[in-house]
Design an enzyme around this catalytic site. Structure first.
Site, PDB file in Angstrom:
ATOM      1  N   THR A 171      12.715 -10.998   1.717  1.00  0.00           N
ATOM      2  CA  THR A 171      12.636  -9.580   1.385  1.00  0.00           C
ATOM      3  C   THR A 171      13.540  -9.195   0.225  1.00  0.00           C
ATOM      4  OG1 THR A 171      14.362  -9.063   2.995  1.00  0.00           O
ATOM      5  CG2 THR A 171      12.060  -8.947   3.756  1.00  0.00           C
ATOM      6  N   HIS A 215       0.842  -1.195   0.000  1.00  0.00           N
ATOM      7  CA  HIS A 215       0.000   0.000   0.000  1.00  0.00           C
ATOM      8  C   HIS A 215       0.875   1.243   0.000  1.00  0.00           C
ATOM      9  CE1 HIS A 215      -3.817  -1.997   0.836  1.00  0.00           C
ATOM     10  NE2 HIS A 215      -3.196  -2.749   1.723  1.00  0.00           N
TER      11      HIS A 215
END
Length: 168
Positions: free
Chosen positions: A141, A94
């Site tokens: 990641t 987001h």
């Protein structure tokens, strides 16, 4: 004769238990859960966005429950890759302060013959080479080269897997 009759469902369902096949099909075709997918998805999993899978990857989607695959920026999974239950693959984050908007990032790319352990998380922009093993509970990641074994939070290289140098 009876043995032949019981082998027929196994051939039709491609090693997915017949009951699970029926529930997945009912949820996907009748209840329209994951109806946008061209491949079978476990009834407790969710797949959204642009997700492309290689040969035989659909079996993990059908068998592994509780998975969440979000392909807003794209997810590509290579041939023969398997994953366990509760795997999360998220291709977009987001925008901070605007939860209805997504950040543009490179797609997630997972190579051929990879193995992703239970409760592992793969985050946006990650590229995993062929034959990568992701340990259970790992949070990936960053990208890793082929024949790697990764684990931990965040995921780190544990070893180079010479066993995987020979394809299955």
């Amino acid at each position: 004769m009876i043995r032949r009759i019981f082998r027929i469902p196994g051939r039709i369902t491609h090693s997915i238990p017949i009951g699970l096949w029926a529930i997945n099909t009912f949820c996907q075709r009748i209840l329209r859960i994951n109806a946008n997918c061209e491949f079978m998805v476990h009834f407790t999993s969710r797949v959204t966005g642009n997700v492309k899978i290689g040969k035989d990857v659909w079996k993990s989607f059908a068998l592994s429950g509780g998975c969440y695959i979000q392909g807003i920026n794209g997810v590509e999974i290579g041939d023969g890759t398997i994953f366990a239950p509760n795997v999360v693959i998220v291709s977009a984050n987001h925008v901070i302060g605007a939860t209805h908007q997504w950040t543009m990032q490179p797609p997630i790319s997972i190579g051929k013959r990879c193995w992703i352990g239970a409760n592992a998380v793969v985050l946006p922009g990650v590229c995993l080479g062929d034959n990568v093993v992701v340990g259970a509970g790992a949070v990936v990641t960053r990208s890793f080269p082929e024949n790697s074994v990764v684990a931990g939070v965040p995921a780190k290289l544990v070893s180079r897997n010479s066993i995987c140098d020979n394809p299955r």
